[in-house]
Motif scaffolding. Structure first.
Motif, PDB file in Angstrom:
ATOM      1  N   ILE A  19       0.868  -1.234   0.053  1.00 56.56           N
ATOM      2  CA  ILE A  19      -0.046  -0.132   0.094  1.00 56.56           C
ATOM      3  C   ILE A  19       0.811   1.238   0.161  1.00 56.56           C
ATOM      4  CG2 ILE A  19      -1.462   1.333   1.463  1.00 56.56           C
ATOM      5  CD1 ILE A  19      -3.173  -0.776   1.984  1.00 56.56           C
ATOM      6  N   ILE A  20       1.855   1.314   0.584  1.00 53.79           N
ATOM      7  CA  ILE A  20       2.896   2.326   1.065  1.00 53.79           C
ATOM      8  C   ILE A  20       3.617   2.668  -0.490  1.00 53.79           C
ATOM      9  CG2 ILE A  20       4.564   3.421   2.001  1.00 53.79           C
ATOM     10  CD1 ILE A  20       3.488   2.293   4.433  1.00 53.79           C
ATOM     11  N   THR A  21       4.016   1.767  -0.989  1.00 55.66           N
ATOM     12  CA  THR A  21       4.769   2.086  -2.215  1.00 55.66           C
ATOM     13  C   THR A  21       3.752   2.200  -3.540  1.00 55.66           C
ATOM     14  OG1 THR A  21       4.975  -0.342  -2.544  1.00 55.66           O
ATOM     15  CG2 THR A  21       6.838   0.867  -1.639  1.00 55.66           C
ATOM     16  N   TYR A  24       0.135  -1.998  -4.784  1.00 57.24           N
ATOM     17  CA  TYR A  24      -1.127  -2.610  -4.498  1.00 57.24           C
ATOM     18  C   TYR A  24      -2.011  -2.807  -5.712  1.00 57.24           C
ATOM     19  CZ  TYR A  24      -5.816  -3.439  -2.641  1.00 57.24           C
ATOM     20  OH  TYR A  24      -6.981  -3.628  -2.033  1.00 57.24           O
ATOM     21  N   VAL A  25      -1.983  -1.416  -6.483  1.00 60.09           N
ATOM     22  CA  VAL A  25      -2.941  -1.290  -7.767  1.00 60.09           C
ATOM     23  C   VAL A  25      -2.417  -1.907  -8.929  1.00 60.09           C
ATOM     24  CG1 VAL A  25      -3.471   0.754  -6.763  1.00 60.09           C
ATOM     25  CG2 VAL A  25      -1.741   1.013  -8.540  1.00 60.09           C
TER      26      VAL A  25
ATOM     27  N   GLY B  67       4.252   6.648  -4.015  1.00 60.77           N
ATOM     28  CA  GLY B  67       3.453   5.864  -4.673  1.00 60.77           C
ATOM     29  C   GLY B  67       3.132   6.378  -6.159  1.00 60.77           C
ATOM     30  N   LEU B  70       5.963   5.674  -8.764  1.00 60.71           N
ATOM     31  CA  LEU B  70       6.339   4.341  -9.028  1.00 60.71           C
ATOM     32  C   LEU B  70       5.240   3.975  -9.872  1.00 60.71           C
ATOM     33  CD1 LEU B  70       7.354   2.503  -5.790  1.00 60.71           C
ATOM     34  CD2 LEU B  70       8.600   2.727  -7.778  1.00 60.71           C
ATOM     35  N   VAL B  71       3.869   4.171  -9.626  1.00 62.28           N
ATOM     36  CA  VAL B  71       2.697   3.808 -10.647  1.00 62.28           C
ATOM     37  C   VAL B  71       2.981   4.603 -11.972  1.00 62.28           C
ATOM     38  CG1 VAL B  71       0.130   3.426 -10.797  1.00 62.28           C
ATOM     39  CG2 VAL B  71       1.293   3.594  -8.641  1.00 62.28           C
ATOM     40  N   PHE B  74       5.556   2.738 -13.778  1.00 66.86           N
ATOM     41  CA  PHE B  74       5.031   1.530 -14.478  1.00 66.86           C
ATOM     42  C   PHE B  74       4.012   1.807 -15.733  1.00 66.86           C
ATOM     43  CE2 PHE B  74       6.260  -2.384 -12.913  1.00 66.86           C
ATOM     44  CZ  PHE B  74       7.016  -2.269 -11.648  1.00 66.86           C
ATOM     45  N   ARG B  78       4.085   0.258 -19.273  1.00 68.84           N
ATOM     46  CA  ARG B  78       3.082  -0.324 -20.102  1.00 68.84           C
ATOM     47  C   ARG B  78       2.884   0.524 -21.499  1.00 68.84           C
ATOM     48  NH1 ARG B  78      -0.221  -3.490 -16.893  1.00 68.84           N
ATOM     49  NH2 ARG B  78      -1.435  -3.763 -18.638  1.00 68.84           N
ATOM     50  N   ARG B 119      -6.800   1.042 -13.714  1.00 62.87           N
ATOM     51  CA  ARG B 119      -6.479   0.173 -12.644  1.00 62.87           C
ATOM     52  C   ARG B 119      -7.218   0.066 -11.475  1.00 62.87           C
ATOM     53  NH1 ARG B 119      -1.203  -1.702 -13.745  1.00 62.87           N
ATOM     54  NH2 ARG B 119       0.030  -0.209 -14.711  1.00 62.87           N
ATOM     55  N   VAL B 120      -8.054   1.159 -11.202  1.00 66.56           N
ATOM     56  CA  VAL B 120      -8.946   0.978  -9.904  1.00 66.56           C
ATOM     57  C   VAL B 120     -10.340   1.422 -10.221  1.00 66.56           C
ATOM     58  CG1 VAL B 120      -6.773   1.336  -8.796  1.00 66.56           C
ATOM     59  CG2 VAL B 120      -7.838   3.237  -9.428  1.00 66.56           C
ATOM     60  N   TYR B 146      -8.733  -6.893 -15.062  1.00 62.85           N
ATOM     61  CA  TYR B 146      -8.227  -5.740 -14.457  1.00 62.85           C
ATOM     62  C   TYR B 146      -8.907  -4.409 -14.859  1.00 62.85           C
ATOM     63  CZ  TYR B 146      -4.470  -9.031 -13.652  1.00 62.85           C
ATOM     64  OH  TYR B 146      -4.000 -10.543 -13.150  1.00 62.85           O
ATOM     65  N   MET B 465      -2.578   8.546   0.408  1.00 65.57           N
ATOM     66  CA  MET B 465      -1.810   7.601  -0.224  1.00 65.57           C
ATOM     67  C   MET B 465      -2.712   7.171  -1.293  1.00 65.57           C
ATOM     68  SD  MET B 465       0.761   6.402   2.081  1.00 65.57           S
ATOM     69  CE  MET B 465       1.086   6.987   3.579  1.00 65.57           C
ATOM     70  N   ALA B 467      -2.904   4.142  -3.153  1.00 65.89           N
ATOM     71  CA  ALA B 467      -3.074   2.761  -2.889  1.00 65.89           C
ATOM     72  C   ALA B 467      -4.158   2.589  -1.842  1.00 65.89           C
ATOM     73  CB  ALA B 467      -2.054   2.043  -2.808  1.00 65.89           C
ATOM     74  N   LYS B 468      -4.108   3.697  -0.792  1.00 59.34           N
ATOM     75  CA  LYS B 468      -4.790   3.516   0.477  1.00 59.34           C
ATOM     76  C   LYS B 468      -6.257   3.799   0.425  1.00 59.34           C
ATOM     77  CE  LYS B 468      -1.376   3.966   4.132  1.00 59.34           C
ATOM     78  NZ  LYS B 468      -1.055   4.592   5.459  1.00 59.34           N
ATOM     79  N   ALA B 471      -7.599   0.823  -1.461  1.00 58.29           N
ATOM     80  CA  ALA B 471      -7.760  -0.266  -0.519  1.00 58.29           C
ATOM     81  C   ALA B 471      -9.014   0.052   0.556  1.00 58.29           C
ATOM     82  CB  ALA B 471      -6.573  -0.757   0.194  1.00 58.29           C
ATOM     83  N   ARG B 474     -12.369  -0.517  -1.217  1.00 61.94           N
ATOM     84  CA  ARG B 474     -12.509  -2.018  -1.430  1.00 61.94           C
ATOM     85  C   ARG B 474     -13.009  -2.909  -0.052  1.00 61.94           C
ATOM     86  NH1 ARG B 474      -7.929  -3.199  -5.678  1.00 61.94           N
ATOM     87  NH2 ARG B 474      -8.911  -2.360  -7.505  1.00 61.94           N
TER      88      ARG B 474
END
Lengths: 68, 550
Positions: A19-21, A24-25, B67, B70-71, B74, B78, B119-120, B146, B465, B467-468, B471, B474
């Motif tokens: 989650i922090i980095t 997760y997605v 966060g 990094l995404v 990626f 892609r 993605r989300v 996905y 964040m 990703a939080k 999460a 969900r």
């Protein structure tokens, strides 16, 4: 939060790392790529530390005339 | 405080407020206001509640950027795979014959959409298959690839607690007894009006609604429109034009911004709720006049909202009114979220601050949030509303409000005012206030960072964040609670949040269940960033060291 055993606690720690980095997605194969890159980087750091840090410490102490 | 019912309007007699003079601090000087008798005649409450925008610890901002970084990396990876051909591209692409033309899909917005949002996106646009009351049913949908495509499994998720709908007083209901008049009017007038207000669809029902809205707010006259967004964007061009100045708050809604841009007036933005910034801009505008010719501005219009929907903060109405009177500007107050939801009898922010509603030049509001219908209104002096009836785009070209919707607003407003003979309306207003206070107090106690005034039923919990955010949404759905999470671009990139909209229809057990799950999810995802035991950062609103851009 109550963790019944160590395995659950480690799973929660891995979840926090995801989650922090932000990993997760991502899709599972992207997660594997990132994990392997990170793991190899950390392994290289550990190896370099193990091989070189004692030598550098000894040289630094010699320079400052602590050990001849 | 004693309440008396006169003409169906509940008035407060608050002796203690009238017997002392209030200090209103303007521009560093204390200004004593006149003491008059009677409620709401200019004796303003000083801003009673502190509204800090607490800042999260530094490591949170660092991890948020990490966060996103990094995404994004990626995402580039892609995109490279798609360009090379190793991966099938699911989104729109330019045709191969057009590859030397100006690229259509290379800007950041499309990149963000392809690589981050897709993605989300199972957390947004969830289909609902019941009434959006305090609990609702969701259709279960899963994705095999996905989130590029979804399919319904055929099952529904029943009885999910709804903390995302704008249902402040709980009028989104399908109780047959309450909806009897709506059914009658539908049988009398039908559903479609088949014309615009100025042509042939000016129903007597519309005039009844407008009279009722004017009585509810205590103003001379009002006009109702079919859509709340269109009320702002189509009426501001009728009020201001070239040669006028609009001073709009930083965090104003898109409808206000669109209306301001359509009008052709000059727009300047002042910092959110910051009276020093606003005053400085007013002084500069009056001293220098229009940009090149230095002629005086034809009109200066200050546009603010009652409650800002992403922060839950409340406008500083007494101070803005004092500034407005001093510099002879006009005030446009958009009460989309605050009408019906704040104030002891649900009359909005003017009642919350105990100011005279006639001091605000243009009061605008919507029927979507607290009245369970759709549409908007503009209210004010009769001269103003008559002008808008003639010159508004919405009045001339847009279809009028549909009869069942109009009757729903009428019955909801009569219920709040107590004119239908019961105290259901006032009970709901009080229930909402109690729910708001309880929910906010418990959240602060748990240690979440929340923004906004203690009286506003809009409660954003900061998640930060990316990703939080995902999460959280969900996990809450897994626990049968439907929340709305918001990220970039609706909020600043480091301040993603989950927004809770409380309702009078939520019972205490429901709120306790939500709070219990929030507590668990907060511990699981480490969301309790608040360090409120330490001294909080000074407010953004009181800052004087800002830079205004022209």
């Amino acid at each position: 939060m109550d963790f019944k055993n160590l395995k659950e606690y480690l799973a929660w720690l891995y979840f926090q790392y995801l989650i922090i980095t932000g990993i997760y997605v991502l899709e599972p194969w992207e997660k594997s790529i990132f994990n392997s890159v990170l793991f190899s980087a950390i392994a290289m750091v550990i190896y370099t530390t193990y091989v070189f840090v004692p030598i550098h410490v000894r040289l630094a102490l010699e320079f400052f005339s602590v050990v001849q | 405080m004693a309440m008396t019912a006169a003409n169906g309007i509940l008035k407060q007699h608050s002796k203690q407020k009238n017997s002392r003079s209030e200090d209103v601090k303007v521009n560093g000087y204390h200004k004593k206001t006149q003491v008059k008798n009677g409620p709401g005649t200019g004796v303003a409450n000083s801003l009673p509640r502190h509204e800090p925008f607490e800042q999260a610890p530094m490591y949170v901002a660092v991890m948020t950027y990490l966060g996103y970084g990094l995404v994004t990396l990626f995402g580039y990876f892609r995109d490279f795979l798609r360009a090379v051909g190793l991966e099938k591209c699911h989104v729109a692409q330019e045709r191969s014959e057009q590859k030397d033309f100006v690229p259509l899909y290379q800007d950041f917005e499309n990149f963000y959409n392809r690589n981050l949002y897709m993605r989300v996106r199972d957390n947004w646009n969830r289909p609902i298959c019941s009434l959006p009351g305090p609990v609702f049913d969701l259709m279960e949908r899963i994705s095999d690839d996905y989130n590029w495509t979804f399919r319904f499994t055929g099952r529904t998720i029943p009885n999910v607690i709804n903390v995302g709908s704008y249902n402040y007083l709980g009028f989104a209901e399908n109780n047959v007894d309450f909806l009897k008049t709506v059914a009658e009017k539908t049988q009398e007038y039908g559903v479609g009006v088949c014309s615009t207000r100025q042509e042939i669809a000016n129903l007597s029902l519309h005039q009844e609604l407008e009279q009722l809205v004017a009585n509810f707010l205590g103003l001379e006259s009002s006009m109702a429109f079919g859509m709340g967004f269109a009320t702002n964007s189509m009426n501001i061009p009728a009020l201001v034009g070239k040669g006028c100045l609009i001073l709009s708050d930083e965090l104003n809604h898109t409808s206000l911004i669109l209306g301001a841009r359509l009008s052709g007036a000059t727009i300047r933005v002042f910092k959110h709720n910051n009276m020093h910034s606003l005053e400085k801009m007013l002084r500069e505008a009056i001293c220098s006049g229009q940009p090149r010719t230095h002629r005086p501005w034809k009109k200066i219009l200050i546009m603010v909202e009652g409650i800002y929907s992403m922060e839950g903060s409340v406008v500083r109405l007494p101070e803005i009114l004092a500034l407005k009177k001093k510099y002879k500007a006009y005030l446009y107050l958009d009460e989309a979220h605050s009408i019906g939801a704040v104030g002891p009898t649900g009359r909005g922010v003017t009642e919350l601050f105990n100011v005279n509603a006639a001091d605000v030049d243009i009061m605008m509001g919507t029927f979507t949030k607290s009245f369970g219908a759709c549409g908007g209104y503009i209210a004010g002096k009769k001269v103003l509303v008559d002008y808008i009836r003639r010159h508004s785009h919405s009045a001339i070209y847009a279809t009028a409000m549909s009869p069942p919707v109009t009757e729903q607003v009428i019955r909801a407003m009569k219920c709040i005012m107590g004119q239908d003979g019961g105290d259901e309306g006032i009970r709901r207003v009080r229930q909402l206030a109690e729910n708001t206070r309880y929910f906010r107090a418990r959240l602060k106690e748990m240690g979440f960072i929340i923004y906004g005034n203690d009286d506003s039923p809009v409660v954003p919990i900061l998640l930060y964040m990316p990703a939080k955010v995902v999460a959280f949404a969900r996990e809450m759905l897994r626990r049968k609670i439907g929340v709305v999470v918001v990220g970039f671009p609706a909020t600043p990139i480091t301040e993603a949040r989950a927004r809770f909209c409380l309702s009078a229809a939520h019972t205490r057990p429901m709120l306790d269940q939500v709070l219990h799950h929030l507590n668990e999810v907060g511990d699981m995802l480490c969301l309790k960033f608040s360090r409120r035991s330490l001294a909080p950062r000074p407010d953004l609103e009181d800052r004087t060291d800002f830079h205004t851009e022209e």
